[in-house]
Motif scaffolding. Sequence first.
Motif, mmCIF file in Angstrom:
data_model
loop_
_atom_site.group_PDB
_atom_site.id
_atom_site.type_symbol
_atom_site.label_atom_id
_atom_site.label_comp_id
_atom_site.label_asym_id
_atom_site.label_seq_id
_atom_site.Cartn_x
_atom_site.Cartn_y
_atom_site.Cartn_z
ATOM 1 N N ASN A 104 36.792 28.848 34.186
ATOM 2 C CA ASN A 104 36.462 30.159 34.740
ATOM 3 C C ASN A 104 35.924 30.055 36.166
ATOM 4 O O ASN A 104 36.200 30.913 37.012
ATOM 5 N N ALA A 105 35.129 29.016 36.420
ATOM 6 C CA ALA A 105 34.530 28.871 37.754
ATOM 7 C C ALA A 105 35.603 28.702 38.819
ATOM 8 O O ALA A 105 35.577 29.368 39.857
ATOM 9 N N VAL A 106 36.554 27.811 38.575
ATOM 10 C CA VAL A 106 37.575 27.568 39.594
ATOM 11 C C VAL A 106 38.520 28.759 39.724
ATOM 12 O O VAL A 106 39.076 29.010 40.799
ATOM 13 N N ALA A 107 38.660 29.541 38.654
ATOM 14 C CA ALA A 107 39.468 30.760 38.743
ATOM 15 C C ALA A 107 38.859 31.756 39.716
ATOM 16 O O ALA A 107 39.551 32.631 40.246
ATOM 17 N N GLY A 108 37.551 31.616 39.981
ATOM 18 C CA GLY A 108 36.913 32.481 40.963
ATOM 19 C C GLY A 108 37.506 32.351 42.347
ATOM 20 O O GLY A 108 37.401 33.285 43.168
ATOM 21 N N LEU A 109 38.148 31.226 42.636
ATOM 22 C CA LEU A 109 38.798 31.065 43.934
ATOM 23 C C LEU A 109 39.927 32.073 44.121
ATOM 24 O O LEU A 109 40.289 32.396 45.258
ATOM 25 N N MET A 110 40.487 32.578 43.020
ATOM 26 C CA MET A 110 41.527 33.596 43.132
ATOM 27 C C MET A 110 40.981 34.857 43.792
ATOM 28 O O MET A 110 41.698 35.544 44.536
ATOM 29 N N VAL A 111 39.718 35.179 43.507
ATOM 30 C CA VAL A 111 39.102 36.354 44.115
ATOM 31 C C VAL A 111 39.031 36.190 45.629
ATOM 32 O O VAL A 111 39.295 37.125 46.387
ATOM 33 N N LEU A 112 38.680 34.990 46.076
ATOM 34 C CA LEU A 112 38.484 34.754 47.501
ATOM 35 C C LEU A 112 39.795 34.697 48.274
ATOM 36 O O LEU A 112 39.804 34.852 49.495
ATOM 37 N N THR A 113 40.905 34.471 47.576
ATOM 38 C CA THR A 113 42.215 34.464 48.232
ATOM 39 C C THR A 113 43.036 35.712 47.932
ATOM 40 O O THR A 113 43.992 36.013 48.647
ATOM 41 N N GLY A 114 42.683 36.416 46.856
ATOM 42 C CA GLY A 114 43.500 37.550 46.433
ATOM 43 C C GLY A 114 44.831 37.129 45.843
ATOM 44 O O GLY A 114 45.775 37.917 45.809
ATOM 45 N N ARG A 115 44.879 35.886 45.359
ATOM 46 C CA ARG A 115 46.140 35.354 44.816
ATOM 47 C C ARG A 115 45.998 34.992 43.340
ATOM 48 O O ARG A 115 44.887 34.835 42.834
ATOM 49 N N ARG A 116 47.147 34.814 42.682
ATOM 50 C CA ARG A 116 47.196 34.480 41.261
ATOM 51 C C ARG A 116 47.448 32.986 41.075
ATOM 52 O O ARG A 116 47.323 32.206 42.007
ATOM 53 N N SER A 117 47.794 32.592 39.850
ATOM 54 C CA SER A 117 47.842 31.164 39.512
ATOM 55 C C SER A 117 48.786 30.366 40.392
ATOM 56 O O SER A 117 48.597 29.158 40.564
ATOM 57 N N GLY A 118 49.798 31.011 40.940
ATOM 58 C CA GLY A 118 50.731 30.297 41.792
ATOM 59 C C GLY A 118 50.074 29.607 42.969
ATOM 60 O O GLY A 118 50.616 28.635 43.508
ATOM 61 N N MET A 119 48.876 30.054 43.364
ATOM 62 C CA MET A 119 48.224 29.453 44.532
ATOM 63 C C MET A 119 47.842 28.004 44.296
ATOM 64 O O MET A 119 47.718 27.222 45.236
ATOM 65 N N PHE A 120 47.666 27.612 43.023
ATOM 66 C CA PHE A 120 47.265 26.241 42.720
ATOM 67 C C PHE A 120 48.388 25.238 42.961
ATOM 68 O O PHE A 120 48.168 24.026 42.921
ATOM 69 N N ALA A 121 49.601 25.735 43.232
ATOM 70 C CA ALA A 121 50.704 24.836 43.599
ATOM 71 C C ALA A 121 50.526 24.278 45.009
ATOM 72 O O ALA A 121 51.133 23.266 45.364
ATOM 73 N N ARG A 122 49.704 24.916 45.823
ATOM 74 C CA ARG A 122 49.421 24.410 47.170
ATOM 75 C C ARG A 122 48.564 23.143 47.074
ATOM 76 O O ARG A 122 47.569 23.099 46.344
ATOM 77 N N GLY A 123 48.920 22.151 47.842
ATOM 78 C CA GLY A 123 48.159 20.911 47.830
ATOM 79 C C GLY A 123 46.730 21.077 48.297
ATOM 80 O O GLY A 123 45.801 20.468 47.733
ATOM 81 N N ASP A 124 46.504 21.927 49.314
ATOM 82 C CA ASP A 124 45.137 22.097 49.817
ATOM 83 C C ASP A 124 44.250 22.827 48.807
ATOM 84 O O ASP A 124 43.076 22.486 48.636
ATOM 85 N N ILE A 125 44.819 23.805 48.101
ATOM 86 C CA ILE A 125 44.049 24.514 47.082
ATOM 87 C C ILE A 125 43.758 23.590 45.898
ATOM 88 O O ILE A 125 42.654 23.607 45.343
ATOM 89 N N ALA A 126 44.728 22.773 45.529
ATOM 90 C CA ALA A 126 44.499 21.824 44.437
ATOM 91 C C ALA A 126 43.385 20.846 44.794
ATOM 92 O O ALA A 126 42.510 20.543 43.964
ATOM 93 N N GLU A 127 43.378 20.378 46.038
ATOM 94 C CA GLU A 127 42.343 19.437 46.480
ATOM 95 C C GLU A 127 40.964 20.094 46.471
ATOM 96 O O GLU A 127 39.975 19.507 46.003
#
Length: 294
Positions: free
Chosen positions: A180-203
């Motif tokens: 749940n905590a890391v899902a909070g990053l979606m709020v800060l980007t306004g993006r859904r799960s697809g954003m975790f495919a980015r290498g910088d977001i994964a890091e």
Amino acid sequence: MNPTVAVVGPGAIGTTVTAALHEVGRTPRMCGRTARENLELQVEGGRVVVPGPVQIDPAQVDGAADLVFLAVKSTQVEAAASWLKALCGPDTVVCVLQNGVEQESVVGPYVCGARVIPSVVWFPAQTQSDGSVWLRGEARLTLPDTSASRVVVQTLGGTRCSVELAADFKSVAWRKLLQNAVAGLMVLTGRRSGMFARGDIAELSLAYLRECLEVARADGAALSDDLPQEIVDGFRAYPADMGTSILADREADRPLEWDVRNGVVLRRGRAHGIPTPISDLVVPLLAAASDGPG
């Protein structure tokens, strides 16, 4: 004899549990803020319609229930206090279907001496524009292995919502909190799960999760070093359009559960003397997104 059951908060999670009970002839009382003629759950292969109405007046409750599923968010507990007062007695079990690792302390003051059972909700349920709920996977709950939890096991037995009892519930609850905590990053980007495919977001996500993991362990959770990678891999495996409840709340300009999902890591990290530099940044941004001003 089946216990008497009420569901407070017929949103995505509450509707799922209500529909699961209705399918097997155990329709609970439905209690909420908005009058509705029925509840509707979209499932693979069809829909489950639960006839209403949804009760909106706690004064019309005719006595305490044996089991109450509290399915409002942590930001809504105080607003649900009148329902809890009407539905709870000393023999009532309140199963809290919320995020976080502090469910008992958050809800306990409102339940009139009832027994509070925390839970971990593992299923993806999303409210649709027409008010129905789309259940996008199997429904599953984890509860602590206690005598009170067995009331929930009995009630949901044979339904589409399975229940597991965990001897080490703290570790299970912290594992979900990291997700749940890391899902909070979606709020800060306004993006859904697809954003975790980015290498910088994964890091960034891995660094944040490792920080959360250190705090969880200091709090008594037994979690693997591999967990951060497992969580990131899980988000990458989801459909790219998969959201999360905290993102849905942000998109609707509702208060966010930032404190129970993210703030707790910062607070407990400080209590244990653990540096939390990523939380130091993420938590104020989430708080501002939720509460303003501006």
